[in-house]
Design a protein around this motif. Structure first.
Motif, PDB file in Angstrom:
ATOM      1  N   ASP A 182      24.979  -1.397 -28.444  1.00 20.14           N
ATOM      2  CA  ASP A 182      24.869  -0.087 -27.821  1.00 20.14           C
ATOM      3  C   ASP A 182      25.247   1.006 -28.816  1.00 20.14           C
ATOM      4  O   ASP A 182      26.315   0.944 -29.437  1.00 20.14           O
ATOM      5  CB  ASP A 182      25.792  -0.028 -26.605  1.00 20.14           C
ATOM      6  CG  ASP A 182      25.475   1.130 -25.685  1.00 20.14           C
ATOM      7  OD1 ASP A 182      25.520   2.298 -26.152  1.00 20.14           O
ATOM      8  OD2 ASP A 182      25.187   0.889 -24.494  1.00 20.14           O
ATOM      9  N   PRO A 183      24.401   2.011 -28.997  1.00 16.05           N
ATOM     10  CA  PRO A 183      24.710   3.070 -29.970  1.00 16.05           C
ATOM     11  C   PRO A 183      25.964   3.858 -29.629  1.00 16.05           C
ATOM     12  O   PRO A 183      26.540   4.510 -30.514  1.00 16.05           O
ATOM     13  CB  PRO A 183      23.461   3.959 -29.941  1.00 16.05           C
ATOM     14  CG  PRO A 183      22.754   3.621 -28.672  1.00 16.05           C
ATOM     15  CD  PRO A 183      23.066   2.191 -28.380  1.00 16.05           C
ATOM     16  N   ARG A 184      26.418   3.810 -28.394  1.00 14.69           N
ATOM     17  CA  ARG A 184      27.636   4.530 -28.019  1.00 14.69           C
ATOM     18  C   ARG A 184      28.873   3.943 -28.697  1.00 14.69           C
ATOM     19  O   ARG A 184      29.921   4.599 -28.756  1.00 14.69           O
ATOM     20  CB  ARG A 184      27.818   4.506 -26.497  1.00 14.69           C
ATOM     21  CG  ARG A 184      26.761   5.295 -25.742  1.00 14.69           C
ATOM     22  CD  ARG A 184      26.929   5.155 -24.238  1.00 14.69           C
ATOM     23  NE  ARG A 184      26.698   3.786 -23.795  1.00 14.69           N
ATOM     24  CZ  ARG A 184      26.842   3.379 -22.536  1.00 14.69           C
ATOM     25  NH1 ARG A 184      27.231   4.244 -21.596  1.00 14.69           N
ATOM     26  NH2 ARG A 184      26.592   2.122 -22.200  1.00 14.69           N
ATOM     27  N   LEU A 185      28.748   2.725 -29.230  1.00 16.95           N
ATOM     28  CA  LEU A 185      29.868   2.100 -29.939  1.00 16.95           C
ATOM     29  C   LEU A 185      30.060   2.680 -31.334  1.00 16.95           C
ATOM     30  O   LEU A 185      31.120   2.493 -31.945  1.00 16.95           O
ATOM     31  CB  LEU A 185      29.641   0.588 -30.047  1.00 16.95           C
ATOM     32  CG  LEU A 185      29.602  -0.190 -28.734  1.00 16.95           C
ATOM     33  CD1 LEU A 185      29.126  -1.614 -28.984  1.00 16.95           C
ATOM     34  CD2 LEU A 185      30.978  -0.191 -28.071  1.00 16.95           C
ATOM     35  N   GLY A 186      29.055   3.369 -31.856  1.00 20.14           N
ATOM     36  CA  GLY A 186      29.106   3.902 -33.217  1.00 20.14           C
ATOM     37  C   GLY A 186      28.276   3.059 -34.162  1.00 20.14           C
ATOM     38  O   GLY A 186      27.793   1.974 -33.818  1.00 20.14           O
ATOM     39  N   GLU A 211      32.654   1.811 -34.884  1.00 22.41           N
ATOM     40  CA  GLU A 211      33.773   2.746 -34.834  1.00 22.41           C
ATOM     41  C   GLU A 211      33.275   4.105 -34.381  1.00 22.41           C
ATOM     42  O   GLU A 211      32.234   4.591 -34.840  1.00 22.41           O
ATOM     43  CB  GLU A 211      34.426   2.853 -36.212  1.00 22.41           C
ATOM     44  CG  GLU A 211      35.622   3.773 -36.271  1.00 22.41           C
ATOM     45  CD  GLU A 211      36.249   3.808 -37.653  1.00 22.41           C
ATOM     46  OE1 GLU A 211      36.908   4.827 -37.955  1.00 22.41           O
ATOM     47  OE2 GLU A 211      36.072   2.839 -38.430  1.00 22.41           O
ATOM     48  N   THR A 212      34.021   4.719 -33.480  1.00 22.35           N
ATOM     49  CA  THR A 212      33.679   6.064 -33.021  1.00 22.35           C
ATOM     50  C   THR A 212      34.933   6.737 -32.496  1.00 22.35           C
ATOM     51  O   THR A 212      35.882   6.070 -32.077  1.00 22.35           O
ATOM     52  CB  THR A 212      32.590   6.024 -31.925  1.00 22.35           C
ATOM     53  OG1 THR A 212      32.168   7.347 -31.619  1.00 22.35           O
ATOM     54  CG2 THR A 212      33.074   5.352 -30.664  1.00 22.35           C
ATOM     55  N   GLY A 213      34.950   8.054 -32.529  1.00 24.40           N
ATOM     56  CA  GLY A 213      36.069   8.821 -32.003  1.00 24.40           C
ATOM     57  C   GLY A 213      37.130   9.099 -33.044  1.00 24.40           C
ATOM     58  O   GLY A 213      37.116   8.562 -34.153  1.00 24.40           O
ATOM     59  N   VAL A 225      34.091   2.531 -24.171  1.00 24.57           N
ATOM     60  CA  VAL A 225      34.369   3.297 -25.388  1.00 24.57           C
ATOM     61  C   VAL A 225      33.998   4.772 -25.259  1.00 24.57           C
ATOM     62  O   VAL A 225      34.781   5.646 -25.679  1.00 24.57           O
ATOM     63  CB  VAL A 225      33.677   2.635 -26.600  1.00 24.57           C
ATOM     64  CG1 VAL A 225      33.552   3.600 -27.772  1.00 24.57           C
ATOM     65  CG2 VAL A 225      34.447   1.392 -27.024  1.00 24.57           C
ATOM     66  N   PRO A 226      32.838   5.141 -24.696  1.00 26.98           N
ATOM     67  CA  PRO A 226      32.520   6.577 -24.594  1.00 26.98           C
ATOM     68  C   PRO A 226      33.526   7.365 -23.754  1.00 26.98           C
ATOM     69  O   PRO A 226      33.649   8.581 -23.922  1.00 26.98           O
ATOM     70  CB  PRO A 226      31.136   6.586 -23.939  1.00 26.98           C
ATOM     71  CG  PRO A 226      30.569   5.236 -24.190  1.00 26.98           C
ATOM     72  CD  PRO A 226      31.727   4.294 -24.211  1.00 26.98           C
ATOM     73  N   THR A 268      39.175   1.493 -15.801  1.00 21.40           N
ATOM     74  CA  THR A 268      39.856   0.860 -16.927  1.00 21.40           C
ATOM     75  C   THR A 268      40.296   1.909 -17.939  1.00 21.40           C
ATOM     76  O   THR A 268      41.429   1.883 -18.439  1.00 21.40           O
ATOM     77  CB  THR A 268      38.933  -0.174 -17.594  1.00 21.40           C
ATOM     78  OG1 THR A 268      38.495  -1.129 -16.622  1.00 21.40           O
ATOM     79  CG2 THR A 268      39.652  -0.899 -18.717  1.00 21.40           C
ATOM     80  N   ALA A 269      39.409   2.846 -18.249  1.00 25.55           N
ATOM     81  CA  ALA A 269      39.747   3.922 -19.184  1.00 25.55           C
ATOM     82  C   ALA A 269      40.907   4.757 -18.660  1.00 25.55           C
ATOM     83  O   ALA A 269      41.809   5.133 -19.421  1.00 25.55           O
ATOM     84  CB  ALA A 269      38.530   4.805 -19.427  1.00 25.55           C
TER      85      ALA A 269
END
Length: 296
Positions: free
Chosen positions: A11-15, A31-33, A55-56, A284-285
């Protein structure tokens, strides 16, 4: 049947995908954020896609690092002689943190990833500042867990032929919801692309099967019981238990007793089985963020 188009999908949202060269082999990660570092440890026969909806929600406040650990759902085989026993996997986690020079890490482990995280945190604690155990093995659980019949995974790992044969049923989509595959881990069906990424590598690549067989064939509850004792006696760092309220594999009463033993908070996540990042990513977040903000 599936054509495994999603095997290499992440998934591209993961980086963006990156690679870390470790003594044990190459580990791909995303990695992202920005902000305090969260490193995620998934369990057997999944990969970084397990965290794709979580992650997002965390990356606006945290630096989220999501590796594909060498547990059967990864794409790059480890070195042929890599140690993928539970202590060996704990070493891989430590090698990864060192390779990226990550410090003050919050390690988040789900399913057997929580077992590996307990071993890593008590064996290589220097870079790990906090630990989140998210529906995973406790000292009262077997490894593989008895509920759902997951013990068969270790039994068939005794020989390459039986290990390969076991997973052939997963070529048929309706088996994905069986209790001894993913049906008791995710309350709601996992999207097809993610499922193909989880099981495609072990079905199509002999080298990945070699890694997966080594990993699952070596697990034992003695490792988690030893790690739990060390967590109780010597790990004087914050721990959160974030648990599925309807967990069918890692019973909630086990988590309550473990939390009491660790003197750690327990947050329950409703309407979810063990894969809370799949079933309830927002809840969860929220559990992780609320706890972390009190510490950081």
């Amino acid at each position: 049947m599936t054509n495994w188009a999603g095997t290499s999908w992440r998934d591209p949202r993961l980086g963006a995908v990156k690679e870390a060269e470790l003594p044990s082999g190459t580990v791909r990660y995303h990695e992202t954020g920005t902000g305090p570092v969260l490193v995620f440890v998934h369990g057997y026969l999944v990969n970084a896609n397990l965290w794709r909806a979580l992650v997002p929600l965390l990356s606006p406040a945290f630096r989220c690092v999501t590796p594909d650990w060498p547990l059967g759902g990864h794409l790059v085989p480890m070195r042929r002689d890599a140690d993928l026993t539970p202590p060996g996997m704990a070493a891989v986690i430590a090698q990864f943190l060192e390779a990226l020079d990550l410090t003050d890490v919050t390690l988040i482990g789900n399913d057997s990833g929580g077992a590996y995280s307990q071993i890593a945190a008590t064996t290589y604690p220097d870079r790990i500042a906090r630990l989140v155990l998210n529906s995973c093995e406790t000292p009262e659980c077997s490894w593989p867990p008895d509920p759902g019949g997951f013990g068969l995974l270790k039994t068939t790992a005794a020989h390459p032929a039986t290990y390969r044969a076991l997973y052939q049923a997963l070529r048929i989509r309706r088996t994905w919801r069986w209790r001894n595959t993913y049906g008791w881990l995710a309350k709601y069906p996992i999207e097809a692309r993610a499922m193909e990424s989880f099981i495609g590598p072990v079905l199509t690549d002999p080298a990945i099967r070699h890694d997966g067989r080594k990993a699952i064939g070596s697990v034992s509850a003695r490792y988690t019981r030893e790690a739990a004792a060390r967590l109780t006696d010597r790990f004087a760092k914050p721990i959160l238990l974030a648990w599925a309220a309807e967990d069918r594999v890692f019973p909630l009463p086990h988590a309550r007793r473990f939390a009491e033993r660790l003197d750690a908070p327990l947050k329950t996540i409703p309407d979810s089985y063990a894969y809370t990042a799949e079933d309830q990513p927002a809840k969860t977040a929220a559990a992780i963020t609320e706890w972390a903000r009190q510490l950081l």
